[in-house]
Design an enzyme around this catalytic site. Structure first.
Site, PDB file in Angstrom:
ATOM      1  N   GLU A   1       1.712   5.571  -1.847  1.00  0.00           N
ATOM      2  CA  GLU A   1       1.410   5.939  -3.230  1.00  0.00           C
ATOM      3  C   GLU A   1       0.015   6.540  -3.336  1.00  0.00           C
ATOM      4  O   GLU A   1      -0.187   7.596  -3.949  1.00  0.00           O
ATOM      5  CB  GLU A   1       1.517   4.712  -4.133  1.00  0.00           C
ATOM      6  CG  GLU A   1       1.192   4.962  -5.593  1.00  0.00           C
ATOM      7  CD  GLU A   1       2.345   5.630  -6.309  1.00  0.00           C
ATOM      8  OE1 GLU A   1       2.248   6.869  -6.523  1.00  0.00           O
ATOM      9  OE2 GLU A   1       3.328   4.945  -6.633  1.00  0.00           O
TER      10      GLU A   1
ATOM     11  N   ASP B   1      -0.775  10.594  -4.236  1.00  0.00           N
ATOM     12  CA  ASP B   1      -1.496  10.997  -5.446  1.00  0.00           C
ATOM     13  C   ASP B   1      -2.695  11.886  -5.127  1.00  0.00           C
ATOM     14  O   ASP B   1      -2.871  12.949  -5.724  1.00  0.00           O
ATOM     15  CB  ASP B   1      -1.953   9.756  -6.221  1.00  0.00           C
ATOM     16  CG  ASP B   1      -0.799   9.008  -6.862  1.00  0.00           C
ATOM     17  OD1 ASP B   1       0.323   9.532  -6.833  1.00  0.00           O
ATOM     18  OD2 ASP B   1      -1.019   7.903  -7.388  1.00  0.00           O
TER      19      ASP B   1
ATOM     20  N   SER C   1       6.121   9.566  -9.347  1.00  0.00           N
ATOM     21  CA  SER C   1       4.781   9.402  -8.787  1.00  0.00           C
ATOM     22  C   SER C   1       4.300  10.702  -8.150  1.00  0.00           C
ATOM     23  O   SER C   1       3.100  10.925  -8.020  1.00  0.00           O
ATOM     24  CB  SER C   1       4.784   8.307  -7.717  1.00  0.00           C
ATOM     25  OG  SER C   1       5.108   7.061  -8.268  1.00  0.00           O
TER      26      SER C   1
END
Length: 560
Positions: free
Chosen positions: A273, A277, A476
């Site tokens: 994650e 990002d 995401s």
């Protein structure tokens, strides 16, 4: 004796909501475990703050872009002296000392043991474990209570009832790694036939820049800063980011030097994650300073905390000169996982940020219509009317040419059960409801008078993330991709001597034609059925569509 009775009188502040899946109670929390607690003291003049945001974010207003300073925001909504005195006095009566971690004291912080917290809040803490992720959180099960004057002076305290979400983007197991793609590209350049297994459309910085009509645009304003957030031990690796740039940014600028690290947990073994990002936002928005804000739920000196509110408190205390102009957050969960009181306070914190000219984007979620028990359950914080929720798309024929996208089933969307529909989206949403599209039956329990989401969308599948390989999927992915586009738009305005965009939702719905409308595909629904269909204009799976930088640049450059 009356005084003694009054001293024992307590008012329940919050009840514990249903915990998210995957958490279990392991044992009673050890009494000496340290907690970093925040008391959210009630604010004043929130309607005035709301009205100010609606004016400064309305492209039709002559006051568009006239944001408030952090000092102005906090002075306007400062708690009453009586509220602060009640909360601080009560904490001190237990031998503890609170610190004001926001400019006006609307957020008070203290470090205390579980034993002290249980006495302070008349409750019992339990150690909760999330087996899949290894996360540990100390929370109460039956709510908590305070003396009447203290309970009336706060919105909530944490960490108490809320258990954080732990969902992560998915990584396909059978897709090629970056190294395999790199080798295949070299073989292709040498005239060799590329293996059929590698003929896959992947979302890389160059593909996303072409898809969203970014061209050669990159940052030039020294004051522009973009940021991503990470929670629950999701860590960043500068080595992995450098390897990603080496692999995918040949001939283009990605990021602007190493990201600045902010928060209590940042560096370490890279998390998918976290790396997704920071790699995505820097890959889309070149030559813009970036920051990685990481919060583990536990500080280095071991006090446990509520990581989401710790992020918001730090935003609140960061100066206007230093705070990023845009945040992308991939944190999401069922809307009702926060009590209505706590969720309203989160809204107030988003409202504070918007008034300062800060844009906040949230991933809408990866559960489609989020069917549970045959009903559609709204998800937050993307359902908040003060943030921009980003849904998901996937490549379509012609990718990565602009417009080559279709809705992806995982993209969450729907209607809030907490917040009414804002005026800035009412016409667009009503057009969808009246469009004749094959909408889910009302028996799914959705509330069409509620705030509708997502607002926009971006690619949410087939991302390459170093060191995990290609095939990463989820909204995401979409949130930092969209944030990169808006960060470039911020940069354009700042380089012209204008303000940052701040809260962008009114602009999004006024200039829907500046987005690539996605009209095919649908989200997942219940029992293998479909959820929300894509349609012309706004829809509950892709919002108004995906950003077209070239068109949006003309829009924002012409605004005051």
């Amino acid at each position: 004796w009356l005084t003694a009775i009054m001293a024992l009188e307590r008012v329940q502040v919050e009840q514990a909501p249903v915990p998210p899946p995957g958490w279990r109670v392991a044992r009673a929390s050890p009494p000496e475990t340290l907690l970093e607690m925040i008391f959210a003291v009630k604010q004043t003049n929130l309607q005035v703050l709301h009205d100010s945001l609606m004016t400064s974010s309305d492209p039709s207003s002559s006051a568009y872009g006239r944001h408030m300073s952090n000092e102005q925001v906090h002075r306007l909504i400062a708690p009453t002296p009586a509220s602060l005195a009640a909360v601080e006095g009560y904490i001190r009566s237990h031998g503890l000392e609170p610190s004001r971690v926001s400019p006006n004291g609307d957020l008070l912080q203290l470090t205390l043991s579980v034993r002290q917290a249980e006495g302070l809040l008349s409750t019992v803490y339990f150690e909760h474990v999330h087996d899949a992720s290894g996360a540990v959180a100390h929370r109460v099960r039956g709510g908590y209570s305070l003396p009447p004057d203290v309970a009336a002076a706060i919105d909530f305290a944490c960490p108490t009832t809320h258990l954080p979400a732990t969902a992560s983007p998915t990584v396909a197991a059978s897709v090629p790694t970056p190294a395999a793609l790199h080798a295949a590209r070299r073989r292709t350049e040498a005239g060799e036939e590329r293996p059929a297994s590698l003929l896959v459309s992947h979302n890389t910085p160059k593909a996303l820049r072409q898809l969203y009509s970014i061209g050669n645009a990159q940052g030039s304003s020294p004051s522009n800063v973009q940021a991503v957030t990470a929670f629950l031990e999701e860590k960043y690796s500068p080595t992995a980011l450098a390897a990603f740039w080496d692999e995918y940014c040949d001939g283009i600028a990605c990021g602007k030097g190493e990201p600045k690290l902010v928060g209590d947990v940042t560096l370490g073994t890279p998390g998918v994650e976290a790396m997704l990002d920071i790699e995505t936002i820097t890959g889309v928005a070149g030559n813009i300073s970036s920051e990685f804000w990481g919060f583990g739920g536990r500080s280095p000196d071991n006090p446990h905390n509520e990581p989401f509110l710790k992020w918001l408190s730090l935003v609140s205390s960061t100066t206007d000169e230093q705070v990023p102009k845009i945040f992308s957050t991939s944190y999401g969960e069922d809307e009702a996982s926060w009590s209505a009181t706590a969720a309203a306070r989160l809204n107030a914190e988003f409202l504070k940020a918007g008034n300062r000219g800060i844009t906040i984007l949230f991933a809408a979620g990866d559960e489609g219509a989020n069917c549970k028990g045959g009903r559609f359950i709204p998800e937050g914080p993307g359902s908040s009317p003060y943030v921009t929720a980003v849904g998901g798309t996937t490549p379509a024929p012609g990718f990565p040419l602009p417009g080559s996208e279709t809705a992806v089933g995982l993209s969450s969307g729907g209607f809030s059960s907490y917040w009414p529909m804002p005026s800035w989206q009412a016409a667009a949403v009503q057009a969808y409801l009246d469009s004749g599209a094959d909408l889910p039956p009302p028996s799914r329990g959705y509330n069409t008078s509620g705030r509708a989401y997502p607002d926009i969308s971006a690619q949410a599948t087939s991302y390459c993330v170093t060191p995990f390989g290609c095939g990463v999927a989820g909204t995401s992915c979409a949130s930092p991709a969209a944030a990169g586009v808006f960060s470039l738009l911020n940069d354009l305005r700042l380089s012209m001597g204008k303000s940052s965009l701040g809260f962008v939702n009114p602009l999004i719905y006024k200039y829907m034609d500046a987005f690539n409308d996605v009209t095919t595909g649908a989200s997942f629904g219940c029992f293998l059925g479909t959820g929300w269909p894509a349609a012309k204009g706004w829809d509950a799976v892709t919002g108004v569509g995906t950003p077209n930088y070239e068109k949006l640049a003309k829009v924002v450059a012409a605004l005051p």
